[in-house]
Enzyme design. Structure first.
Site, mmCIF file in Angstrom:
data_model
loop_
_atom_site.group_PDB
_atom_site.id
_atom_site.type_symbol
_atom_site.label_atom_id
_atom_site.label_comp_id
_atom_site.label_asym_id
_atom_site.label_seq_id
_atom_site.Cartn_x
_atom_site.Cartn_y
_atom_site.Cartn_z
ATOM 1 N N ARG A 118 -21.179 16.575 -11.016
ATOM 2 C CA ARG A 118 -20.488 17.116 -12.201
ATOM 3 C C ARG A 118 -19.024 16.704 -12.246
ATOM 4 N NH1 ARG A 118 -24.073 21.397 -11.196
ATOM 5 N NH2 ARG A 118 -22.576 22.470 -9.848
ATOM 6 N N HIS A 131 -5.398 6.049 -2.442
ATOM 7 C CA HIS A 131 -4.648 7.225 -1.957
ATOM 8 C C HIS A 131 -4.387 8.143 -3.136
ATOM 9 C CE1 HIS A 131 -4.033 6.109 2.248
ATOM 10 N NE2 HIS A 131 -4.035 4.862 1.809
ATOM 11 N N HIS A 171 -15.433 4.056 9.012
ATOM 12 C CA HIS A 171 -14.782 4.535 7.797
ATOM 13 C C HIS A 171 -15.780 4.904 6.701
ATOM 14 C CE1 HIS A 171 -11.007 3.042 9.481
ATOM 15 N NE2 HIS A 171 -10.379 3.671 8.508
ATOM 16 N N ASP A 221 -8.256 -3.456 7.264
ATOM 17 C CA ASP A 221 -7.291 -2.362 7.403
ATOM 18 C C ASP A 221 -6.856 -2.279 8.874
ATOM 19 O OD1 ASP A 221 -5.617 -0.296 6.671
ATOM 20 O OD2 ASP A 221 -7.197 1.192 6.402
ATOM 21 N N GLU A 242 0.860 -1.194 0.000
ATOM 22 C CA GLU A 242 0.000 0.000 0.000
ATOM 23 C C GLU A 242 0.893 1.239 0.000
ATOM 24 O OE1 GLU A 242 -3.866 1.961 2.241
ATOM 25 O OE2 GLU A 242 -2.516 0.695 3.386
ATOM 26 N N LEU A 259 -8.674 9.225 10.815
ATOM 27 C CA LEU A 259 -8.758 7.779 10.972
ATOM 28 C C LEU A 259 -7.486 7.133 10.463
ATOM 29 C CD1 LEU A 259 -12.442 7.047 9.908
ATOM 30 C CD2 LEU A 259 -11.434 6.523 12.134
ATOM 31 N N ALA A 260 -6.966 6.184 11.229
ATOM 32 C CA ALA A 260 -5.679 5.560 10.907
ATOM 33 C C ALA A 260 -5.823 4.046 11.004
ATOM 34 C CB ALA A 260 -4.596 6.057 11.857
ATOM 35 N N HIS A 280 -9.580 0.474 -0.119
ATOM 36 C CA HIS A 280 -10.570 0.999 0.837
ATOM 37 C C HIS A 280 -11.460 2.070 0.190
ATOM 38 C CE1 HIS A 280 -7.300 3.840 1.522
ATOM 39 N NE2 HIS A 280 -6.693 3.070 2.397
ATOM 40 N N ALA A 335 -3.687 8.219 6.475
ATOM 41 C CA ALA A 335 -2.818 7.985 7.637
ATOM 42 C C ALA A 335 -1.430 7.501 7.238
ATOM 43 C CB ALA A 335 -3.466 6.972 8.577
#
Length: 369
Positions: free
Chosen positions: A216, A184, A239, A260, A121, A293-294, A205, A132
């Protein structure tokens, strides 16, 4: 040869009967029956988690024997196989993590889930959408990915396709047999469609750390909802809002669930490491000091219960914590209870609480720490 009896979820539907097995399934006996017609246990395919950062106080990026502790805590929650997932980090940190993962692939310990390989990742993500992840994002090269592949099997790799040079790399990685996921990313809808056209096969995720849906400017979320066959999603109900989960379930045929999970999984509230970040577990969530959030403390048995709580029937929920993930990796002998498949099962009571876990035929000690 062993056997277990109950309501068995097979590729052809529910069988009320018995599974006979050693390390692989030898046979299934019984007759088709609605499990609501009896009070016996449910026997489902073992859970498969393609996005695991940690658990039991240990983080994948530590290297060494951390992965074995992580595989053990997740096995106690029904995960029978997993991908150990790295963080965006300096090259030397990633090398340490992958070297340990590579060894673990060939050395499953007692009461441990099978480590199928690595989910890389990053670091090939957009520095503007780190989530995170520590800020060590950089552009990828095929030569570097091949060097990392020599350390551990890279089954999944997350890439931001809008980064210069990455679109061509997506095709090269796909040609090498890797599952390339979009994640990401600040990329547009058009970037997402282009990446899928070049061989990307999933989304990391879904909804989190990617450009959102606007009518749009559909963004990366729009590309996933309009075109994806597969995507991973974290169903911890923190999440992603339940309404967004239901939207994705209607749009993406083989949406599957991941945890995760972090080192805080299975641990009390407090401070833990996520790569080079210190994260805080409190009230079931894991966050950076600024509140981002991590990762999570989710386990896949709870993910299954959450899906059923959202209205999915048990067979559909089971597929989304097992079969679809196996299919995504091209594994025909995991994620299903069928003759010749690995004997990876979970046994659940009528309240969907775990009673037993079998990994490649071995019964896992659910009380083992």
């Amino acid at each position: 040869m062993a056997n277990i009896h109950g309501n068995i979820l097979t590729p052809g539907g529910w069988i009320h009967g018995a599974v006979t097995f050693n390390e692989r399934v030898a046979g299934i006996s019984g007759s088709q029956a609605d499990p609501q017609g009896n009070a016996d246990d449910y026997i489902l395919p073992g859970f498969i988690d393609l996005h695991v950062h940690g658990g039991a106080g240990k983080d994948v990026m530590e290297g060494g024997d951390a992965i074995h502790r992580i595989a053990a805590i997740h096995a106690r929650h029904g995960t029978t196989s997993l991908l150990a997932t790295t963080m965006t980090a300096p090259p030397e940190d990633i090398d340490v993590a992958l070297a340990a993962i590579g060894k673990a692939v060939h050395a499953r310990g007692k009461n441990e889930a099978r480590v199928l390989g690595a989910h890389l990742e990053g670091p090939y993500i957009n520095a503007g959408k780190l989530g995170a992840q520590p800020n060590y994002a950089r552009a990828a090269t095929l030569a570097e990915v091949k060097r990392l592949e020599a350390l551990a099997p890279l089954r999944v790799i997350t890439v931001a396709p809008e980064i210069a040079g990455h679109l061509g790399l997506v095709r090269e990685l796909a040609n090498e047999g890797m599952r390339v996921q979009i994640g990401h990313t600040l990329g547009s809808y058009e970037d997402g469609v282009a990446a899928l056209d070049h061989g990307a096969t999933g989304f990391t995720h879904l909804f989190n750390a990617m450009s959102g849906l606007h009518h749009r400017e559909p963004g990366m979320v729009g590309a996933a909802l309009a075109h994806a066959q597969f995507a991973e999603l974290i169903p911890d109900l923190l999440h992603v809002h339940p309404g967004a989960i239901k939207t994705a379930l209607r749009a993406i045929p083989r949406l599957y669930c991941v945890t995760d999970s972090t080192a805080a999984t299975g641990m009390p509230d407090g401070e833990y490491m996520l790569g080079r970040h210190t994260v805080h577990k409190c009230m079931g969530g894991v966050r950076l000091p600024d509140g981002t959030l991590a990762g999570s403390t989710l386990t896949l048995d709870q993910a299954l219960r959450n899906l059923v709580g959202l209205g999915l029937d048990l067979a559909d929920a089971s597929a989304r914590v097992s079969t679809h993930a196996a299919d995504y990796l091209g594994l025909e002998d995991r994620g299903r209870i069928a003759p010749g498949a690995w004997s990876d099962f979970v046994v659940l009571d009528r309240d969907l609480k775990l009673k037993a876990v079998y990994i490649e035929g071995d019964r896992c000690d659910l009380n083992d720490a």
